[in-house]
Design an enzyme around this catalytic site. Structure first.
Site, PDB file in Angstrom:
ATOM      1  N   ASP A 159       1.010  -1.313   0.124  1.00  0.00           N
ATOM      2  CA  ASP A 159      -0.132  -0.031  -0.005  1.00  0.00           C
ATOM      3  C   ASP A 159       1.017   1.354  -0.029  1.00  0.00           C
ATOM      4  O   ASP A 159       0.369   2.291   0.661  1.00  0.00           O
ATOM      5  CB  ASP A 159      -0.873  -0.021   1.097  1.00  0.00           C
ATOM      6  N   ASP A 188      -1.653  -2.797  -3.857  1.00  0.00           N
ATOM      7  CA  ASP A 188      -1.990  -1.421  -3.951  1.00  0.00           C
ATOM      8  C   ASP A 188      -0.945  -0.566  -4.239  1.00  0.00           C
ATOM      9  O   ASP A 188       0.256  -0.317  -3.247  1.00  0.00           O
ATOM     10  CB  ASP A 188      -2.494  -1.022  -2.584  1.00  0.00           C
ATOM     11  N   TYR A 191      -2.294   3.992  -6.528  1.00  0.00           N
ATOM     12  CA  TYR A 191      -3.578   4.696  -6.085  1.00  0.00           C
ATOM     13  C   TYR A 191      -4.078   5.425  -7.186  1.00  0.00           C
ATOM     14  O   TYR A 191      -4.750   6.540  -6.973  1.00  0.00           O
ATOM     15  CB  TYR A 191      -3.226   5.498  -4.772  1.00  0.00           C
ATOM     16  N   ASN A 225      -6.664  -4.037  -4.709  1.00  0.00           N
ATOM     17  CA  ASN A 225      -8.118  -3.530  -5.322  1.00  0.00           C
ATOM     18  C   ASN A 225      -7.590  -2.324  -5.957  1.00  0.00           C
ATOM     19  O   ASN A 225      -8.353  -1.956  -6.838  1.00  0.00           O
ATOM     20  CB  ASN A 225      -8.810  -3.111  -3.946  1.00  0.00           C
ATOM     21  N   HIS A 310      -3.815  -9.823  -0.796  1.00  0.00           N
ATOM     22  CA  HIS A 310      -3.768  -8.468  -0.276  1.00  0.00           C
ATOM     23  C   HIS A 310      -4.533  -8.243   0.822  1.00  0.00           C
ATOM     24  O   HIS A 310      -4.128  -7.695   1.826  1.00  0.00           O
ATOM     25  CB  HIS A 310      -4.406  -7.716  -1.578  1.00  0.00           C
ATOM     26  N   HIS A 320     -11.468  -2.597   6.868  1.00  0.00           N
ATOM     27  CA  HIS A 320     -11.503  -3.861   6.149  1.00  0.00           C
ATOM     28  C   HIS A 320     -11.760  -5.114   7.052  1.00  0.00           C
ATOM     29  O   HIS A 320     -11.403  -6.092   6.725  1.00  0.00           O
ATOM     30  CB  HIS A 320     -10.231  -4.189   5.233  1.00  0.00           C
TER      31      HIS A 320
HETATM   32 FE   LIG Z   1      -6.195  -2.440  -0.502  1.00  0.00          FE
HETATM   33 FE   LIG Z   2      -4.355   0.097   0.345  1.00  0.00          FE
END
Ligand SMILES: [Fe+2]
Ligand SMILES: [Fe+2]
Length: 456
Positions: A159, A188, A191, A225, A310, A320
């Protein structure tokens, strides 16, 4: 008077002698180098540097190939990679394939991927992209051959994004005295989809940000994602389009049919990368492939069995919470059966380490729905704290559940230092500390060779 005159003569002689000696020393002073640097006509680098954002990843199943990728914005540029072994003058060329793609109102540069193969293990290679004043030079080192006794050090980042915190994470990662040799990336990336119209320029700027590490050591990619980029409102109906074009993986060498789930061997580790945003349930291609894959891991050759995904299966943050639950229901029993050592995830923008637990006894009616200690189970680690623009996940479920050994919402990175076939050391570094400080660390014992209780 006579005495005074004699003294003056002696003093004058001394001065002359000193001058002569000094002149003698000056005449035999330092060397003037005859080396002349080649000039590139003192031309500023173009605003659109023709070979920028270079990245590499493992290119085969065992570590004797590297995929070199580079993007040239305005013209196709160099069509291959020149590479050579350290201390060798024999230079070779690996020709790449070029692709471009469009995304809404964006057109990509020329995306090159070249597979540099038939490399020797445990060897440093140099590589060059472009010629003359445009030439850029990099290097990488191949891993030891798959085997139980070779130590190897992996980094972990998830991320990341491209904020000032992201920059700090890369800085801390690169200056980590544990010297990670390859990075396991937990999904990730850029972004870009957080920007209007999934602004794909953000995929380019991400590539430039990470180049200073990923051009020199392979980053092993997991899809998150933020790689989906599915936007029917923009008439972008093909999921994963930017990621699939920009970041290749050695999936075919692993017998996979998708670039998003695959495996590699690297030194003492067997690494299985899972795709949480592709079909993974029973009867899916991924499930079928995973079952065959985990069954064929030879722990005598690669004692450390590591899974990357992930979204975490065990997560005690409110962010999450339970998103990994469907994946846990399908795969956890296989992780326990085959004694997976470690499962790394991102997605939750924080750090968390579990004790060794499983929750595989539950059958809906028996009431056994609480995770229990299980020494055949992996340690689950969430390292989703690379530092993206969405910020930290600071809200936690209370009280801290028994499966959670340590949790903290700070930006940072992880290091997995595999020492031998029985022992490894994991450390988590936060960006707020000096490079050598370990904010959390734990000795881990191998589940196959030394399944002692290492949870704490
Ligand atoms: Fe994510
Ligand atoms: Fe993320």
């Amino acid at each position: 008077m006579a005495s005074s005159s004699s003294s003056s003569l002696i003093a004058a002689s001394a001065v002359v002698l000193t001058i002569i000696l000094n002149a003698s020393v000056l005449c035999h002073g330092g060397r003037t180098s005859t080396y002349m640097r080649t000039s590139n006509n003192n031309v500023d680098m173009p605003v659109d540097d023709p070979t920028y954002y270079v990245h590499i990843t493992q290119g085969d199943h065992v570590g004797t190939a590297v995929i070199v990728s580079w993007i040239t914005p305005k013209a196709p540029g160099p069509d291959g990679v020149i590479y050579w072994k350290e201390n060798s003058t024999e230079k070779k060329l690996a020709v790449g394939k070029i692709a471009t793609y469009t995304y809404y109102n964006y057109t990509s540069g020329f995306i090159h991927h070249a597979n540099v193969s038939n490399l020797e293990f445990n060897t440093k290679y140099y590589y060059q992209l472009g010629l003359g004043k445009y030439a850029r030079n990099f290097s990488f080192s191949t891993p030891p051959p798959p085997g139980p006794d070779a130590p190897y050090t992996f980094g972990l980042i998830g991320d990341l994004g491209q904020t000032f915190d992201s920059n700090s994470t890369i800085d801390h990662y690169q200056n980590d005295p544990q010297n990670p040799q390859a990075l396991l990336y937990l999904g990730d990336l850029s972004y870009a989809n957080d920007y209007p119209y999934h602004d794909n320029v953000r995929w380019d700027t991400y590539g430039r940000l990470i180049e200073r590490s990923v051009a020199y050591q392979p980053w092993i990619w997991t899809v998150g994602n933020h790689e989906v980029d599915w936007a029917p409102e923009l008439d972008e109906n093909v999921p994963f389009k930017p990621f699939r074009n920009r970041y290749h993986t050695p999936y075919a060498a692993a017998g996979s049919t998708s670039p998003f789930w695959y495996s590699i061997k690297r030194g003492p580790a067997y690494i299985i990368v899972m795709a949480a945003y592709s079909a993974f349930g029973y009867s899916s291609p991924q499930y079928s492939w995973f079952g065959q894959e985990i069954n064929k891991v030879n722990r005598s050759e690669t004692p450390w069995l590591i899974v990357l995904m992930h979204p975490p299966m065990y997560n005690s943050y409110k962010s999450h919470y339970m998103e990994g639950e469907t994946m846990r229901v399908v795969y956890e029993s296989l992780f326990v059966k085959y004694k997976v050592d470690l499962v790394f995830a991102g997605h939750v923008h924080a750090y968390e380490r579990s004790v060794r637990v499983s929750n595989i006894a539950y059958n809906i009616t028996n009431g056994l729905c609480t995770p229990v200690k299980n020494l055949n189970a992996p340690v689950y680690l969430t390292v989703g704290d690379g530092g993206n623009l969405e910020g930290l996940s600071t809200s936690m479920t209370q009280p801290q559940p028994a499966y959670s050994a340590f949790r903290e919402a700070s930006f940072g990175h992880g290091i997995l230092d595999i020492k031998n076939k029985t022992h490894a050391y994991f450390a988590w570094h936060r960006n707020d500390d000096g490079y050598a400080v370990m904010a959390d660390s734990v000795w881990l014992t191998n589940r196959y060779w030394d399944p002692t209780d290492d949870s704490n």
